[in-house]
Scaffold this active site. Structure first.
Site, PDB file in Angstrom:
ATOM      1  N   TYR A   3      -0.256  -1.904  13.553  1.00 32.85           N
ATOM      2  CA  TYR A   3      -1.080  -1.122  12.632  1.00 32.85           C
ATOM      3  C   TYR A   3      -2.069  -0.239  13.400  1.00 32.85           C
ATOM      4  CZ  TYR A   3      -4.430  -0.115   8.919  1.00 32.85           C
ATOM      5  OH  TYR A   3      -5.266   0.517   8.031  1.00 32.85           O
ATOM      6  N   ASP A  48      -7.647  -3.548   5.868  1.00 35.91           N
ATOM      7  CA  ASP A  48      -8.945  -2.928   6.089  1.00 35.91           C
ATOM      8  C   ASP A  48      -9.621  -2.705   4.743  1.00 35.91           C
ATOM      9  OD1 ASP A  48      -7.629  -0.742   4.975  1.00 35.91           O
ATOM     10  OD2 ASP A  48      -7.432   0.333   6.870  1.00 35.91           O
ATOM     11  N   ARG A  78      -4.583   2.078  12.404  1.00 35.87           N
ATOM     12  CA  ARG A  78      -5.936   2.485  11.983  1.00 35.87           C
ATOM     13  C   ARG A  78      -6.927   1.347  12.239  1.00 35.87           C
ATOM     14  NH1 ARG A  78      -5.604   6.812   7.415  1.00 35.87           N
ATOM     15  NH2 ARG A  78      -3.477   7.558   7.640  1.00 35.87           N
ATOM     16  N   ASP A 118      -3.133  -2.530   3.237  1.00 36.47           N
ATOM     17  CA  ASP A 118      -3.398  -2.574   4.675  1.00 36.47           C
ATOM     18  C   ASP A 118      -4.617  -3.455   4.953  1.00 36.47           C
ATOM     19  OD1 ASP A 118      -1.276  -1.001   5.363  1.00 36.47           O
ATOM     20  OD2 ASP A 118      -2.419   0.835   5.666  1.00 36.47           O
ATOM     21  N   GLU A 177       0.819  -1.211   0.000  1.00 38.25           N
ATOM     22  CA  GLU A 177       0.000   0.000   0.000  1.00 38.25           C
ATOM     23  C   GLU A 177       0.847   1.253   0.000  1.00 38.25           C
ATOM     24  OE1 GLU A 177      -3.411   2.142   2.786  1.00 38.25           O
ATOM     25  OE2 GLU A 177      -3.447  -0.006   2.447  1.00 38.25           O
ATOM     26  N   LYS A 178       2.014   1.195   0.641  1.00 32.53           N
ATOM     27  CA  LYS A 178       2.851   2.391   0.747  1.00 32.53           C
ATOM     28  C   LYS A 178       4.313   1.973   0.838  1.00 32.53           C
ATOM     29  CE  LYS A 178       0.609   3.662   4.516  1.00 32.53           C
ATOM     30  NZ  LYS A 178      -0.189   2.499   4.978  1.00 32.53           N
TER      31      LYS A 178
END
Length: 641
Positions: A320, A104, A322, A102, A7-8
């Site tokens: 993580y 989610d 969030r 991530d 994701e990043k």
């Protein structure tokens, strides 16, 4: 070649470091053996603007609404084209693709939409990483799953993105154009989450503005009992004028009784004593942490989120962040002693708390049934060095570590005492608490507890030493702060008036998500709808006028909360996206028909006449300009929040 798409960049680096062998960097990727790790930069793609479907839609016109794409399109974000080209090139060389977004809903969407947009037709595996430390990433790499298992989550996220676009684009254009007719030159942004959040603040401000204080009166008596002294409070009977909370509205009866009380003798006629045990607060979800950090340190929700991201990505001190979960996997219990010893050893405060922990205790926090895609925030075990952290980072990390350490402390044990005295045939009550075992409580507060009641025996006598009447007033509700607004967004059912709707809302339903709540507040501030005054969040005149001009349902939380339920049903394969979007379109047509320039003009005029923080008049390039005839597009203002 196996291609892993993270994701990043920070996640990509952590994955590459966990792969066997040495690694080397290349443009937009890291190569380790036969595996190449590349990355997104958050969302590389976004919903296409209206003019991508029809060039005529670049001009904002009421008669063009609603805008309803027949076939949805995505377009690269301007700063993402280079990285998107890197992923396109690597996909052509790949034999296998691993989705490493991530864990989610948004993480599932932003990587999968790139894979599908670039036309990959092969099998995709799913890598779920919630802890960037090397051992944790290696464990995740050893248990890859089939990405098809997460297709329902992707469909829910895709449905959310499309619904937000439909709702935001159409209502923002409608109210901006109506505002132009009403004499307001600027964009009036409407979103399915941001607008109900604004509505919460506007309604609270209105309650404060319209509040009329009412006097009430309380009578106290200081009593001498067998083993000391205490203060008790008169309970006036129904023969006296009382409000709905039992408060006395006439001072005269209290004053008359107060004159008679000094020296009067009475008896303790009822005594209740109950021992209670309270377990430690659970480890944090992001929102729960934002609430506590705002109360303790005055931090904004966004500041807490940014701090957690730094602790997770840069320092790799926490898992993580969030997360909406407050429970931990059961497998983590066995390694908790070593993890916390590693995490806390470099900080004096944490070392002191660690020394009191009993790692044979097992709290309710360790519960696989409560853990979904991610678990509660927790230390990774990497040593915390206060010298390498900012003051805010150190404070937030201590909170996260403290709530996990507290799981290894005894329960707080108290004895609660309620006493009822009869004096001059009137009832007086008091209550107190004795701490039997402080348990986890000293980790959370250093405040002195109120002195306990002296030892009491039912039937013992008492004598009034002194009595008095206090004149008090009812108080208005407190204005929202970052902490209380985040809490309201988490527990939105409390603000739902319809009993039937309230019953359908589950405890975890709310406005926004762990990842978006802080950004929603900041967006409302940036757009001139909210302003911070000290710790309080207050609506500006423009924000109040917008809510007053909208149909009531748009500014209330019911629709958004029910949206989230329907999206959850899609994610759980209990519903399909098409009926959800069809119902939204039908709803949208009714809302658009209610746009009324006169109503908006009156709301703006009323707001201008009120005292309060004035929103700065700003011409916003994404909106139409009166008389310019130029085309305008709301692309630059996201409609998804």
């Amino acid at each position: 070649m196996r291609l892993i798409i993270a994701e990043k960049p920070s996640l990509a680096r952590a994955i590459a470091e966990a792969l066997p062998g040495t690694s080397r960097k290349q443009e937009g990727a890291i190569v380790a053996g036969d595996t190449t790790v590349t990355w997104c930069l958050g969302h590389l793609l976004e919903q296409a603007p209206p003019d991508a479907y029809d060039p005529a839609l670049k001009q904002w016109r009421l008669d063009a609404l609603p805008i309803l794409p027949e076939r949805w399109k995505l377009t690269p974000r301007p700063k993402a084209r280079g990285q998107l080209a890197v992923i396109r090139r690597l996909l052509k060389q790949a034999d296998e693709v691993v989705h490493a977004g991530d864990p989610d809903r948004e993480g599932q969407l932003l990587v999968q939409e790139v894979i599908e947009h670039l036309g990959w037709k092969g099998r995709v595996s799913r890598l779920l990483v919630s802890d960037l430390n090397r051992p944790a990433v290696q464990r995740a790499l050893a248990r890859l799953e089939d990405n098809a298992r997460y297709q329902p989550l992707y469909r829910a996220a895709e449905s959310r993105a499309r619904a937000d676009w439909l709702y935001g684009i159409n209502l923002t254009r409608a109210w901006t154009l109506t505002g132009r007719q009403a004499g307001h030159d600027g964009v009036l942004s409407v979103g399915r989450v941001q607008t109900p959040v604004l509505g919460l603040v506007v309604r609270r401000d209105n309650e404060i503005r319209d509040f009329v204080p009412r006097p009430f009166f309380v009578l106290w008596a200081d009593l001498a009992v067998a083993h000391g002294q205490l203060r008790a409070w008169w309970v006036p009977g129904e023969r006296h004028p009382l409000d709905d909370q039992g408060r006395l509205l006439d001072r005269a009866p209290a004053a008359l009784l107060a004159e008679r009380l000094p020296g009067a003798e009475g008896r303790l006629t009822r005594l209740q004593s109950q021992e209670k045990r309270q377990a430690a607060p659970l480890p944090y979800s992001l929102s729960a942490l934002q609430v506590d950090a705002a109360r303790r340190f005055g931090l904004s929700a966004k500041a807490v989120l940014d701090t957690c991201q730094a602790l997770y990505e840069r320092h790799q001190l926490i898992t993580y962040p969030r997360s909406d979960c407050r429970y931990l996997p059961e497998e983590h219990f066995a390694s908790a002693r070593a993890t916390l010893a590693g995490a806390c050893g470099g900080d004096e405060t944490l070392r002191g708390w660690l020394a009191g922990a009993d790692f044979t205790r097992r709290s309710r926090a360790w519960n696989d049934k409560q853990v979904g895609a991610h678990h509660a925030l927790a230390p990774t075990g990497r040593p915390m060095d206060p010298a390498r952290l900012s003051t805010t980072e150190a404070k937030v990390f201590r909170l996260i570590a403290r709530n996990v350490l507290a799981q290894f402390y005894p329960a707080l044990a108290t004895r609660e005492v309620k006493a009822e005295f009869t004096l001059l045939e009137e009832t007086f009550r008091t209550r107190g608490q004795v701490v039997l075992d402080p348990g986890w409580k000293p980790l959370f507060t250093t405040r002195e507890e109120a002195p306990p009641l002296p030892p009491l025996t039912e039937g013992e006598g008492c004598r009034v030493q002194e009595a008095g009447v206090e004149d008090r007033e009812t108080r208005p509700p407190e204005p929202f702060t970052d902490a209380s607004l985040i809490k309201a967004m988490m527990n939105i059912a409390r603000y739902v008036e319809d009993p039937a709707v309230r019953r359908t809302l589950r405890e975890h339903d709310g406005l926004g998500t762990e990842a978006t709540r802080a950004g929603i507040i900041e967006t409302l501030v940036e757009r001139g709808y909210l302003v911070r005054r000290a710790k309080a969040l207050r609506a500006t005149r423009l924000g109040s006028a917008l809510i007053a001009s909208l149909p009531e349902a748009v500014g209330r939380p019911e629709r958004t909360a029910l949206w989230e339920q329907r999206l959850a049903a899609i994610a759980e394969q209990e519903a399909e996206p098409a009926p959800f979007l069809a119902a939204l379109v039908a709803d949208l047509r009714g809302l658009l028909a209610s746009a009324d320039a006169r109503r908006l003009q009156e709301a703006l005029a009323t707001a201008r006449g009120e005292e309060g923080p004035a929103a700065p008049a700003r011409r916003q390039r994404s909106g139409p300009r009166r008389g310019s005839g130029k085309r305008a597009s709301p692309r630059r203002r996201k409609a998804s929040s």
